[in-house]
Design an enzyme around this catalytic site. Structure first.
Site, PDB file in Angstrom:
ATOM      1  N   TYR A 297       6.223   8.224  -2.128  1.00 25.72           N
ATOM      2  CA  TYR A 297       5.481   7.539  -0.840  1.00 25.72           C
ATOM      3  C   TYR A 297       4.101   7.577  -1.409  1.00 25.72           C
ATOM      4  O   TYR A 297       3.314   8.103  -1.582  1.00 25.72           O
ATOM      5  CB  TYR A 297       5.556   8.346   0.337  1.00 25.72           C
ATOM      6  N   TYR A 347       4.960  -2.758   1.973  1.00 28.89           N
ATOM      7  CA  TYR A 347       4.759  -1.485   2.454  1.00 28.89           C
ATOM      8  C   TYR A 347       5.305  -1.736   3.903  1.00 28.89           C
ATOM      9  O   TYR A 347       4.978  -2.582   4.791  1.00 28.89           O
ATOM     10  CB  TYR A 347       3.161  -1.328   2.955  1.00 28.89           C
TER      11      TYR A 347
END
Length: 392
Positions: A297, A347
């Site tokens: 991440y 994103y």
């Protein structure tokens, strides 16, 4: 009175009992005209088609608490049958892998047979979560917002400065992360940063977002949706695509955690990744040295070195140095975020890391790691988090 049994945790084995049988996504852009509901349905239907499973067979759903679409409307819109399991996971990007983990548990225990996890978001054209200052601040924000830490970038910026001070990390190390993600996005036609190279000069002269984080240390603002389909391992072998097995899964909320800034921990740089890793690896048949490719991440570049340490790829304080010498590139020690990640592909709260992990193990990535058979996927470091180990 009889003695009270000693309380202890027993982890039931989910190892390789389920698989991701289908994945789907919409285009990614700064501004898409469709609603989040429409985008969600398109991604889910694409994932079901990828698996060769009819929408009427779906009986399980999992998404995020921050997801604006809900399982009731999604189920009706795609034509699902009776639904016997549904859940939501919190903390934004920290919940990405947890959506899959919840469905893995549901399928493994017979609560569902075909589970769908998804995330649909219009962050590129929609509002920022922290923009509304009229509502009462939740407890954690009362310790940050009044003192100028208004956005996640400000909070992570403070942790980054501490990391630099304690371990000698530099902006060159953060650039290594940004460059590896951009290089992979340059190979991915679906990425927002496709054919848009990044140079060291561009990075070093970019405007500050929250010093020491510049523009290229921050994730993209994206409209788009993604989904995946989870079924039993037995069924997955008869589906349309090569199955990718969920080998291990974990969620983590460490003791005395305080989102992003970790104020109350003895060591703020020991984030939720450390707790997640302990539970993830202890039920796995392999360790960090056996991971062929990782999807970590990357809402902000410093989350990568912090996660590399937390998940055991290097020692404490060694995450920045780990990025040197092309370690995160294809052919390096740990090829990373091979579609571009949140920094350069899209994103969508980390869900694209899950789908890219599946592509790598299918052998269909645009930046394929030769012979990839194991993949770590992580959710957001700095917040209550989750992680998956995938294998062929």
């Amino acid at each position: 009175m009889g003695a009270t049994p000693t309380a202890r945790k027993e982890r039931k084995e989910i190892k390789d009992t389920t698989a991701i049988a289908g994945i789907g996504q919409t285009p990614f852009a700064k501004n898409l005209p469709e609603s989040e509901k429409t985008l969600a349905c398109r991604a889910i239907l694409a994932a079901l088609d990828d698996a060769g499973i009819a929408p009427s067979e779906v009986d399980g759903f999992a998404s995020y608490t921050m997801e604006e679409t809900d399982e009731v409307e999604i189920a009706k819109s795609i034509g699902a049958g009776d639904v016997t399991f549904f859940s939501k996971t919190g903390f934004g990007g920290g919940g990405s892998c947890a959506t899959v983990a919840h469905l893995v548990s549901a399928v493994a225990t017979g609560q569902a047979t075909v589970g769908v996890a998804w995330r649909s978001r219009k962050r590129g054209s929609g509002p920022r979560p922290w923009k509304n200052t009229q509502v009462q601040l939740p407890t954690p924000a009362q310790w940050t917002r009044p003192f100028g830490l208004l956005r996640p970038a400000d909070e992570i910026g403070m942790l980054t400065r501490r990391y630099m001070h304690e371990y000698g990390a530099t902006r060159d190390h953060l650039f290594n992360v940004a460059l590896a993600c951009r290089n992979r996005a340059n190979q991915n036609p679906a990425a927002m940063m496709y054919e848009r190279p990044l140079t060291r000069e561009m990075y070093m002269t970019a405007r500050w977002i929250s010093e020491p984080l510049c523009l290229f240390d921050n994730c993209l603002e994206t409209d788009g949706a993604l989904a995946c389909v989870i079924v039993s391992a037995d069924r997955a072998r008869d589906c349309r695509r090569r199955p990718v097995y969920v080998h291990s899964a974990a969620q983590a909320l460490p003791a005395q955690h305080h989102g992003m800034v970790n104020y109350w921990n003895d060591d703020p740089l020991t984030g939720p990744a450390w707790t997640a890793a302990e539970h993830l690896w202890k039920s796995a048949d392999f360790g960090p040295d056996d991971v062929d490719v990782a999807q970590i991440y990357d809402a902000f570049t410093p989350l990568i070195p912090l996660s590399l340490e937390g998940y055991g790829f290097c020692g404490r304080g060694e995450g920045a140095a780990f990025t040197e010498g092309g370690a995160l590139e294809i052919g390096g020690r740990l090829p990373l975020n091979t579609a571009g990640g949140g920094l350069s592909e899209a994103y969508v709260h980390g869900f694209n890391l899950i789908t890219e992990g599946v592509k790598q193990l299918r052998g269909t990535s645009t930046a394929q790691v030769p012979g990839a058979a194991t993949c770590l996927v992580t959710a957001g470091e700095g917040v209550p988090t989750s992680a998956l180990l995938l294998r062929t």
